[in-house]
Design a protein around this motif. Structure first.
Motif, PDB file in Angstrom:
ATOM      1  N   ILE A 214       0.889  -1.062  -0.029  1.00 46.31           N
ATOM      2  CA  ILE A 214       0.026   0.128   0.012  1.00 46.31           C
ATOM      3  C   ILE A 214       0.839   1.257   0.016  1.00 46.31           C
ATOM      4  O   ILE A 214       0.574   2.069  -0.986  1.00 46.31           O
ATOM      5  CB  ILE A 214      -0.965  -0.172   1.150  1.00 46.31           C
ATOM      6  CG1 ILE A 214      -2.170  -1.105   0.903  1.00 46.31           C
ATOM      7  CG2 ILE A 214      -1.577   1.460   1.482  1.00 46.31           C
ATOM      8  CD1 ILE A 214      -2.784  -1.502   2.129  1.00 46.31           C
ATOM      9  N   SER A 215       1.936   1.326   0.908  1.00 41.60           N
ATOM     10  CA  SER A 215       2.772   2.417   0.947  1.00 41.60           C
ATOM     11  C   SER A 215       3.476   2.574  -0.469  1.00 41.60           C
ATOM     12  O   SER A 215       3.693   3.935  -0.787  1.00 41.60           O
ATOM     13  CB  SER A 215       3.877   2.458   2.107  1.00 41.60           C
ATOM     14  OG  SER A 215       4.722   1.348   1.979  1.00 41.60           O
ATOM     15  N   LEU A 216       3.880   1.450  -1.043  1.00 38.89           N
ATOM     16  CA  LEU A 216       4.365   1.815  -2.601  1.00 38.89           C
ATOM     17  C   LEU A 216       3.442   2.238  -3.446  1.00 38.89           C
ATOM     18  O   LEU A 216       3.992   3.286  -4.125  1.00 38.89           O
ATOM     19  CB  LEU A 216       5.028   0.476  -2.909  1.00 38.89           C
ATOM     20  CG  LEU A 216       6.265  -0.128  -2.075  1.00 38.89           C
ATOM     21  CD1 LEU A 216       6.689  -1.670  -2.494  1.00 38.89           C
ATOM     22  CD2 LEU A 216       7.524   0.744  -2.249  1.00 38.89           C
ATOM     23  N   ALA A 217       2.309   1.810  -3.444  1.00 41.49           N
ATOM     24  CA  ALA A 217       1.404   2.516  -4.524  1.00 41.49           C
ATOM     25  C   ALA A 217       0.976   3.755  -4.013  1.00 41.49           C
ATOM     26  O   ALA A 217       0.960   4.709  -4.821  1.00 41.49           O
ATOM     27  CB  ALA A 217      -0.050   1.550  -4.114  1.00 41.49           C
ATOM     28  N   LEU A 218       1.099   4.160  -2.535  1.00 37.38           N
ATOM     29  CA  LEU A 218       0.889   5.686  -2.458  1.00 37.38           C
ATOM     30  C   LEU A 218       2.045   6.492  -2.774  1.00 37.38           C
ATOM     31  O   LEU A 218       1.758   7.518  -3.319  1.00 37.38           O
ATOM     32  CB  LEU A 218       0.569   5.775  -0.935  1.00 37.38           C
ATOM     33  CG  LEU A 218      -0.741   5.424  -0.342  1.00 37.38           C
ATOM     34  CD1 LEU A 218      -0.879   5.066   1.065  1.00 37.38           C
ATOM     35  CD2 LEU A 218      -1.943   6.346  -1.007  1.00 37.38           C
TER      36      LEU A 218
ATOM     37  N   HIS B  59       3.874   6.010  -5.431  1.00 35.76           N
ATOM     38  CA  HIS B  59       4.022   6.101  -6.764  1.00 35.76           C
ATOM     39  C   HIS B  59       2.634   6.960  -7.358  1.00 35.76           C
ATOM     40  O   HIS B  59       3.170   8.050  -8.233  1.00 35.76           O
ATOM     41  CB  HIS B  59       3.759   4.801  -7.535  1.00 35.76           C
ATOM     42  CG  HIS B  59       3.492   4.646  -8.931  1.00 35.76           C
ATOM     43  ND1 HIS B  59       4.731   4.750  -9.578  1.00 35.76           N
ATOM     44  CD2 HIS B  59       2.654   4.819  -9.727  1.00 35.76           C
ATOM     45  CE1 HIS B  59       4.141   4.869 -11.015  1.00 35.76           C
ATOM     46  NE2 HIS B  59       3.000   4.856 -10.951  1.00 35.76           N
ATOM     47  N   PHE B  60       1.675   6.874  -6.611  1.00 35.00           N
ATOM     48  CA  PHE B  60       0.561   7.724  -7.252  1.00 35.00           C
ATOM     49  C   PHE B  60       0.353   9.256  -6.511  1.00 35.00           C
ATOM     50  O   PHE B  60      -0.465  10.009  -7.032  1.00 35.00           O
ATOM     51  CB  PHE B  60      -0.796   6.986  -7.009  1.00 35.00           C
ATOM     52  CG  PHE B  60      -0.751   5.876  -7.965  1.00 35.00           C
ATOM     53  CD1 PHE B  60      -1.093   5.983  -9.326  1.00 35.00           C
ATOM     54  CD2 PHE B  60      -0.647   4.382  -7.562  1.00 35.00           C
ATOM     55  CE1 PHE B  60      -0.959   5.084 -10.284  1.00 35.00           C
ATOM     56  CE2 PHE B  60      -0.797   3.427  -8.466  1.00 35.00           C
ATOM     57  CZ  PHE B  60      -1.028   3.565  -9.691  1.00 35.00           C
ATOM     58  N   ILE B  61       0.597   9.280  -5.118  1.00 35.23           N
ATOM     59  CA  ILE B  61       0.499  10.410  -4.205  1.00 35.23           C
ATOM     60  C   ILE B  61       1.659  11.267  -3.911  1.00 35.23           C
ATOM     61  O   ILE B  61       1.831  12.309  -4.474  1.00 35.23           O
ATOM     62  CB  ILE B  61      -0.194   9.950  -3.097  1.00 35.23           C
ATOM     63  CG1 ILE B  61      -1.384   9.201  -3.147  1.00 35.23           C
ATOM     64  CG2 ILE B  61      -0.493  11.177  -1.962  1.00 35.23           C
ATOM     65  CD1 ILE B  61      -2.540   9.807  -3.912  1.00 35.23           C
ATOM     66  N   SER B  62       2.433  10.759  -3.217  1.00 35.60           N
ATOM     67  CA  SER B  62       4.041  11.270  -2.807  1.00 35.60           C
ATOM     68  C   SER B  62       4.762  10.388  -2.586  1.00 35.60           C
ATOM     69  O   SER B  62       4.707   9.498  -1.897  1.00 35.60           O
ATOM     70  CB  SER B  62       3.495  12.368  -1.663  1.00 35.60           C
ATOM     71  OG  SER B  62       4.888  12.779  -1.235  1.00 35.60           O
ATOM     72  N   PRO B  63       6.176  10.483  -3.092  1.00 41.13           N
ATOM     73  CA  PRO B  63       7.328   9.813  -2.827  1.00 41.13           C
ATOM     74  C   PRO B  63       7.674   9.966  -1.232  1.00 41.13           C
ATOM     75  O   PRO B  63       8.328   8.780  -0.600  1.00 41.13           O
ATOM     76  CB  PRO B  63       8.345  10.293  -3.461  1.00 41.13           C
ATOM     77  CG  PRO B  63       7.926  11.211  -4.573  1.00 41.13           C
ATOM     78  CD  PRO B  63       6.595  11.730  -3.922  1.00 41.13           C
ATOM     79  N   ARG B  64       7.060  10.809  -0.645  1.00 41.27           N
ATOM     80  CA  ARG B  64       7.393  10.712   0.854  1.00 41.27           C
ATOM     81  C   ARG B  64       6.582   9.453   1.649  1.00 41.27           C
ATOM     82  O   ARG B  64       6.933   9.062   2.980  1.00 41.27           O
ATOM     83  CB  ARG B  64       6.667  11.986   1.575  1.00 41.27           C
ATOM     84  CG  ARG B  64       7.492  13.234   1.364  1.00 41.27           C
ATOM     85  CD  ARG B  64       6.990  14.545   1.848  1.00 41.27           C
ATOM     86  NE  ARG B  64       7.800  15.455   1.342  1.00 41.27           N
ATOM     87  CZ  ARG B  64       7.928  16.678   1.847  1.00 41.27           C
ATOM     88  NH1 ARG B  64       6.958  17.095   3.029  1.00 41.27           N
ATOM     89  NH2 ARG B  64       8.578  17.720   1.488  1.00 41.27           N
TER      90      ARG B  64
END
Length: 67
Positions: free
Chosen positions: A22-26, A28-33
């Motif tokens: 989930i954090s990898l998807a976030l 990629h799509f939201i923010s590298p943070r």
């Protein structure tokens, strides 16, 4: 509880794997943070492997998931 995933030790890796994906998807799509969350989960896995204590297990037991 018979057949409980937490008792079998399988619930923790499923949660960690889910959090990482989930954090990898976030990231990629939201923010590298969001990669910092992935780092936190990985560090927690390393720490729990060394000390045999896991923060996730403590949290789950406090919310009522029995060992």
């Amino acid at each position: 509880m018979e057949g409980d995933k937490y008792e079998d030790g399988k619930l923790h890796p499923h949660h960690c794997g889910s959090f990482i994906l989930i954090s990898l998807a976030l990231a990629h799509f939201i923010s590298p943070r969001w990669l910092w969350f992935t780092v936190f989960v990985g560090a927690n896995l390393l720490q729990s492997g060394i000390t045999k204590w896991c923060l996730m297990e403590s949290i789950l037991s406090r919310i009522g998931v029995e060992k």
